[in-house]
Motif scaffolding. Sequence first.
Motif, short mmCIF file in Angstrom:
data_model
loop_
_atom_site.label_atom_id
_atom_site.label_comp_id
_atom_site.label_asym_id
_atom_site.label_seq_id
_atom_site.Cartn_x
_atom_site.Cartn_y
_atom_site.Cartn_z
N ASN A 113 54.00 49.13 45.88
CA ASN A 113 55.15 49.32 46.77
C ASN A 113 55.39 50.76 47.21
O ASN A 113 56.39 51.04 47.84
CB ASN A 113 56.45 48.80 46.14
CG ASN A 113 56.43 47.29 46.11
OD1 ASN A 113 55.65 46.69 46.85
ND2 ASN A 113 57.26 46.71 45.28
N CYS A 139 51.79 50.36 49.95
CA CYS A 139 51.06 49.17 50.40
C CYS A 139 51.94 47.95 50.60
O CYS A 139 53.13 47.97 50.33
CB CYS A 139 50.00 48.84 49.39
SG CYS A 139 50.75 48.17 47.90
N HIS A 140 51.28 46.88 51.04
CA HIS A 140 51.93 45.59 51.23
C HIS A 140 51.13 44.53 50.49
O HIS A 140 50.28 43.87 51.08
CB HIS A 140 51.99 45.24 52.72
CG HIS A 140 52.67 46.30 53.52
ND1 HIS A 140 54.03 46.34 53.71
CD2 HIS A 140 52.18 47.38 54.16
CE1 HIS A 140 54.36 47.38 54.44
NE2 HIS A 140 53.24 48.04 54.73
N GLU A 159 51.65 41.67 49.51
CA GLU A 159 51.79 40.25 49.85
C GLU A 159 50.88 39.85 51.01
O GLU A 159 50.65 38.68 51.25
CB GLU A 159 53.26 39.94 50.17
CG GLU A 159 53.81 40.56 51.45
CD GLU A 159 54.08 42.06 51.35
OE1 GLU A 159 53.91 42.64 50.25
OE2 GLU A 159 54.42 42.68 52.37
N LEU A 160 50.35 40.83 51.72
CA LEU A 160 49.51 40.52 52.89
C LEU A 160 48.09 40.18 52.47
O LEU A 160 47.67 40.45 51.35
CB LEU A 160 49.49 41.71 53.85
CG LEU A 160 50.84 42.07 54.46
CD1 LEU A 160 50.71 43.31 55.33
CD2 LEU A 160 51.37 40.90 55.27
N CYS A 189 45.06 45.87 52.19
CA CYS A 189 45.80 44.89 52.96
C CYS A 189 45.74 45.19 54.45
O CYS A 189 45.45 46.31 54.86
CB CYS A 189 47.25 44.83 52.48
SG CYS A 189 48.11 46.38 52.71
N ALA A 220 47.85 45.65 56.70
CA ALA A 220 48.74 46.65 57.28
C ALA A 220 48.22 48.07 57.09
O ALA A 220 48.48 48.95 57.91
CB ALA A 220 50.13 46.54 56.67
N SER A 221 47.45 48.25 55.98
CA SER A 221 46.98 49.61 55.71
C SER A 221 45.74 49.97 56.51
O SER A 221 45.27 51.09 56.45
CB SER A 221 46.65 49.75 54.22
OG SER A 221 47.64 49.13 53.45
#
Lengths: 390, 323
Positions: free
Chosen positions: B295, B298-299, B301-302, B318, B320-321
């Motif tokens: 947290n 990063c994310h 959950e993705l 993930c 998003a990164s």
Amino acid sequence: MAEYIIRRTFQMTIVFFLFLVFSYLLFNAIPGNAFSSLLLNPNLPPDAYQRVLEIYGLDKPLLERTQMYIVNFFKGDFGYSYKYFPKTPIELIAERLPRTLMLFSIVNIVAFYTGFFIGKVLAWRRGSKAETWITVTSVFSYTVFYPWFALMMLWVFGYKLGWLPIGKFLYPEKWYDAPFDSDVVFTSMIKFTVVVSLIQFAAYLASRGIESLSLRRNIRFVSLIAIFIGSYFYWNNGEALLQKPYASDIAYHMILPVMVVTVVAFAGTALLTRTTMMEVLKEDYILTARAKGISQKRIRDRHAARTALLPVVTSFIFTIVTIIDGSVLTEQIFSWPGMGQLLLQSVLEEDIPVAMATFSFVGVFALIAHLLADVSYSYLDPRIRIKSQG
Amino acid sequence: MSKDVLVVKDLNMHYETLSGDVSAVKNVSFTVKEGESFGLVGESGCGKTSVAMSLLQLQADNAKISSGSIKLDGIEMVGMSESELRKVRWDGISIVFQGAMNAWNPVVKVGEQIREAIREHYPNNTKIQNTEKIESLFKMVGLDSTIMDRFPHELSGGMKQRAVIALALSCDPKVVIADEPTTALDVVIQDQILKEIKKVQELLGLSLIYISHDIAVIAEMTDKMAVMYAGSIVEKGPTSEIFANPQHSYTKSLLASTPSVVGDKVKLNSLEGEPPSLIDQIEGCSFAPRCPNRNTTCHPELDMELVEVGPDHFVDICSASRN
Ligand SMILES: Nc1ncnc2c1ncn2[C@@H]1O[C@H](COP(=O)(O)OP(=O)(O)OP(=O)(O)O)[C@@H](O)[C@H]1O
Ligand code: SF4
Ligand SMILES: [Mg+2]
């Protein structure tokens, strides 16, 4: 190893000596005159009776008599049968033994091979339907009440279907004008079987060093064919040709007892093989063998079964010990005139010299079989070989 | 540029159990080149042995390879028949098993067990040829040729293990897998065996897959490596690159918990918690529950995906990164 065998032999001699003394005392503890059956024998001339009494000290007190018996025994003199007077126990045993050996060695070999084979296939095919059924059948025949089962089989195959003879080891009418004794035929049948097994074993040993597996297989196959052809010629020439009809008569009479005893005897081997095999199959070296690309059959036979063989052979040799005592029942049911019947009759008729001789024979047989079990075990398991040397 | 010997792509393998499917290998891809030493590292139970077994297709009876491809020298091995596989085993890929101490059949002589493998794959060899082959193998791993006629229980642990290496090399395989080959040995012997494997690998130009939970050993033994966590590869690349520049939090934790690699006696930052159960479907980042950096950047959950972050250096990050 030699030292071990000598030590064991020494121990065995002591055990045997005690065994001899105790059984003699036990037989003489049977109420009544120890030699009354000798007295009742109508074929016995009175002076012979006196002589036997003197030589074997039968009228002496028990301890003295026992001592005399033991001394004579180790001199190789077992006395005379009370019942069949001029015959000695040795003569009686010599006549009966081949019949028992023939029947039971065949039974044991067949039972061992089928048991071992079925056991290893069962373990290999674990979980299949066939495995379940065969296992259930094996458990049934392992636990079935043997005399009942034997009588049922006699009834079905001998009486109802009439395929196989009921009892006896030959048709007396066929042998009425036979040119030789049944013993002669028995002996040559045994010789034949032994020679065949030796040849097969020699072929196996000789081909073991060959590197190419396919060549190895071919040589073994050819040796098998050669044995078949050889047997054919053997039974169709000379002396053997004359004996052939009689030998086949005996063989025909052997089918049912062999079948029945095998069905009962294979199950123990099969179930034990199955259990040990399943343990062995979990071992890492089975995985190694598979990783090496070895064929399934070879892994089963050369790796898994080879190790599983250890406990199976031991238990098997212990069952060999029971050949003769087990034969009491079987020979009674199938009216097979072998050692088992001799043992039973001599005890019932208080024919002490014969009973003693047969019992001693069984004893020696058992002791040697145990020694053999130990020796073969240490041969099969190299891990034990070292220990037994120390 | 040496050619690719073993190419594994999107391999998935699971064990069917009463409580559900255990996904032990998830979308695993890697390539081993000729003469290259490839390391596979991860905690106990992360699926390293499962990968090795899948390569040889020697998985347990309840294991299924559900998808993916394993190509040895361009030949697809997934879906091969048993008899085709038998030819590939040992001749194409051989293995030194985890706990190889029990790899020997106790009632067969060591030499005979090696001979058996050679005989299977080179049926036309003469007895003398095979004996010479075994003698040269023993020489290479530092064993006396008289060991051939010994039974396994007559050898020490180290000797057994050397003999296992000789066995693995006996059919000149293209790839050798070493699955924690030193676990059951004491430290001194471990070191000797490692050196032996390294020496042999360089001498013969072997393609080696070295499996260990000890990242220090991987550093010593391999040119390229992959880090496994809960059945998946989370980071892979050249060993030196990963040690110099670890990207995934799990790799960082592994490195941090290994003082010998970090050099100075830094505080042992051992990982807390347990890896996730492989029975449950894991959404997003499987390392999230134990991750110290969670947290912050990063994310978890993705959906995660392996992304190239440097030359031949891939990390599971993930969506998003990704940039
Ligand atoms: N036959 C099987 N049936 C069910 N689950 C299994 C089986 N074999 C392994 N597993 C599970 O699969 C997972 C991966 O096991 P694997 O042996 O591949 O791990 P590993 O990384 O080699 O661990 P280790 O370092 O302890 O050797 C583990 O969770 C294990 O419990
Ligand atoms: S994605 Fe986030 S939680 Fe998962 S390992 Fe990376 S930093 Fe940790
Ligand atoms: Mg493992």
